[in-house]
Write an enzyme that holds these catalytic residues in place. Sequence first.
Site, PDB file in Angstrom:
ATOM      1  N   GLY A 113      66.716  10.505  10.986  1.00 21.32           N
ATOM      2  CA  GLY A 113      67.194  10.976  12.284  1.00 21.32           C
ATOM      3  C   GLY A 113      66.122  11.783  12.995  1.00 21.32           C
ATOM      4  O   GLY A 113      64.920  11.537  12.829  1.00 21.32           O
ATOM      5  N   SER A 114      66.569  12.786  13.728  1.00 18.49           N
ATOM      6  CA  SER A 114      65.647  13.515  14.609  1.00 18.49           C
ATOM      7  C   SER A 114      64.575  14.296  13.865  1.00 18.49           C
ATOM      8  O   SER A 114      63.567  14.677  14.463  1.00 18.49           O
ATOM      9  CB  SER A 114      66.433  14.475  15.493  1.00 18.49           C
ATOM     10  OG  SER A 114      67.416  13.757  16.199  1.00 18.49           O
ATOM     11  N   THR A 115      64.781  14.576  12.557  1.00 16.83           N
ATOM     12  CA  THR A 115      63.724  15.313  11.856  1.00 16.83           C
ATOM     13  C   THR A 115      62.428  14.531  11.860  1.00 16.83           C
ATOM     14  O   THR A 115      61.351  15.103  11.751  1.00 16.83           O
ATOM     15  CB  THR A 115      64.123  15.623  10.398  1.00 16.83           C
ATOM     16  OG1 THR A 115      64.451  14.401   9.756  1.00 16.83           O
ATOM     17  CG2 THR A 115      65.289  16.577  10.326  1.00 16.83           C
TER      18      THR A 115
END
Lengths: 486, 470
Positions: A216-218
């Site tokens: 995801g956004s990490t």
Amino acid sequence: MNKPLRRIAIFCGLLVLALLIRDNWLQYVQADELRTHEKNRRVLIERYAQERGNIIVDGKPVTGSKRTTGSDFAYKRTYKDGPMWAPVTGFASQAYGATQIENLEDGILTGNDDRLFFRRTLDMITGKKQAGGDVVTTLNGSAQRAAFEGLGNKKGAVAALDPSTGKILALASTPSYDPSKIAGNSKNDEKAWTDLSKDPNKPNVNRALRETYPPGSTFKVVTAAAALEHDLYDGPDDKTDSPLPWTLPDTQTELKNEGDLPCKNATLREALRVSCNTVFGKVGADLGKDKMQETAEKFGFNQEQFVPVRANASVWPKDMNRPSTALSSIGQFETATTPLQMAMVTSAIANDGKLMQPYMIDELRAPNLDTIEKTSPKELSRPLSEPNAQKLQEMMETVVQDGTGTNAQIPGVTVGGKTGTAQHGVDNSEDPYAWFISYAKTDDGSPVAVAVVVEDSDADRGDISGGGLAAPIAKNVMKAVIDSKK
Amino acid sequence: MSSSTSHTSTIGAIGAPSRRNTELGLLVFAVVIPVFAYANVGLAINDEVPTGMLGYGIGLGLLAAVGHLVVRRFAPYADPLLLPLATLLNGLGLVLIWRLDQSERLQQRAEDLFGGFTPDAPNQLMYSAIGIALFVAVLLILKDHRILQRYTYISMAVALVLLILPVFFPAVNGAKIWVSIGPFTIQPGEFAKIIIAVFFSGYLMVKRDALALASRRFMGIYLPRGRDLGPIITVWAMSLLILIFETDLGTSLLFFGLFVVMLYVATERTSWIVFGLLMSGAGAVGVATFEPHVQQRVDAWLHPFSDTVMAQSDQIANSLMAFGSGGVLGTGLGQGNSDLIGFAANSDFILATVGEEFGLAGMMAFLLLYGLIVERGVRTALAARDPFGKLLAVGLSAAFAIQVFVVAGGVMGLIPLTGMTMPFVAYGGSSVIANWALIGILIRISDTARRPAPAPAPNPDAEMTQVVRP
């Protein structure tokens, strides 16, 4: 009648000769192979013939040995806080073999290792019983406890590293299992083993090393690192010239942000702070899959890690078209990483661009506490330059100060981080994964980088986000490490 | 070759020393070695010299003494090696069985399966005594082995009955080789081995000229006439029937092999060997295609460690691992884990214990001891002056050799495993008793052969004159 008799004599001689040759083949040529055959119970009998050496954390053993009766194994393995340490120790079971450290360092733990040969011979002459050596780990007991208790009865994993050395400080995975319960070979152990193998929640999987999740956004920090390294932008405060809405290249599909975010022509810092899909999707597409791949692989993607327990390779897909590259750059599509991998990414950034080889065995000790082998920290690669790493640190610190990661703030300590919420399943139907990666910084540099993933939760769907579920765990782990250094 | 070997055949026997004192000397070793081995087991397992050692030593010594005295009195010119070799193997077998009796693992296994454990060594000692008694009886009753020639066809009938009998009794562990009478179970195949050798010897001695001479030459080999094929086909069919109805690969192989060997010796026709090999090959392949029991054995032989085989029986895998774990010098008596084999650890698989605890060195010594018995047997055949004695001696020796090969080859994974026991060493009454009788007959033949001839009687056998040449 004597001629055929002599021939029969020769024939009988040949029969005996065939037996002699076969015997030499078995007992000389193949002897070692048969002696150490995986199905040879003698290997196990020997493994449990004396007290097994221990696995040490913070100077104290987390394992033990117990005398048993009614079996051909003299001793049985015991574990203190078994479920908490299972992802580190693995198990040594009389019935089901051994895994992880228990398996990899079996020679030291049983005392059969070649490096203990001299001592063993000496013991044999002086009539002392063979003893096993100890395995001293790099782990930090309070950080491990913070991680394990933070995950609680949620499904997830935590990996924490010391960025300057690569020492693994915490490695937690939940739900876990108690290796003590399967250490023997009784009916109870058999039942525990069957239950464990059948459990749909897979407590026996070491999620921190062996499960790959969509990051995801990490993953946007990797994309940001690639943007800085390949000079797409000079610094965190350059405008990125990205439109809103932004259409995936070569398609009619608009890439959406999570909510109405100020992403139009945002700076990298701002885009990371609010986690803009559009900005980082475009960065990925602008860089192209090869440059992205270069940076991702420098961080350790597409490669198994051995710490020395094997960690699965995290995936940056190699064969992609442009829209898929854009999606992969925001941690979607087929990008998948282990929690350890994201901890490595964070630690490289925190360590000013230097990625250290992660490891969890600090030292192997002989039964008399002599050091047999000590692991020295090793540089794995340099995914980004020092100035770029510091720019990225600034951006990640902004995320924690007034972005999505405020839950990870620790008073008096600089913390940088990034949240992530990865959807998965058909049409994103399943519970999302909540991610949080972060590092803490003190005056002596950064003592800890951590990655937390929480797989699912009975909580409200809207509640599941990296900042809400994962960041507090990361915060406690970092705090535990900093406190233990004081 | 001719000068040295002809010396060993018959002429050397004239005026030969009786060698009874050699036998006595060797017997002392044959008793002392097992007694030391016995002490060794006790020290390894319980850290003390076993209490039964004196009794065991006296028992074995007594048996050996009785055997020796009877031989000295009733077969003074007998081969001096046979009795000590058999005594040594029997004694070591007793030690090995006693050692496996001490295994907690086997005791536990017996309790789990049969609700109680009884040690086997005392029984085996009793069987050994009965075996020696039969050995003595053979020497006392059988003043001359040629008497057996009179019972050629009776032997055939008895052998057939013995071989067929197990069909009417329930199978034990997949093979119908047992007959149970009251509390006793007997393996008639072990006795049939001797009786059928008597029959073959008598039959072939009469028929050998017809079988040898009436043949057509074809492509360099002599083809037997159709009607002469009768007996070999009968025996072949019988061994196939044993294989099919008693699922006993070992016995089947033993009888057919025995017959081919004796046929070859009697007729000196290589063609019989060729025929024998072809027929046994065809028979084995034929039966293996529809007999699941045989297929399983072959599978277990080819892939002893595969999961499917291990699920059925891990015996061969365990046996191989026992051999491998023993290495060159072995673990030492009482210190191995050959009892992991579990079922039949002290009978069919006793060699695995030899391999693990005595190591390669000890195992080779065992094989050579067996080889020596066979060698003495064949030498007896060479020395025998009458064709019946020659045939009987070589038949018994060959049967012994084939049995040793089949059993040892089976447990070492050289050939598929068959259910037979290692002569003298393995636990089992029938086997020990029958093999003592076998040694008795060989000793009787060798006594007759080595006894100084009163006067060279005119011998109708052309062969016999040939060996007189220097």
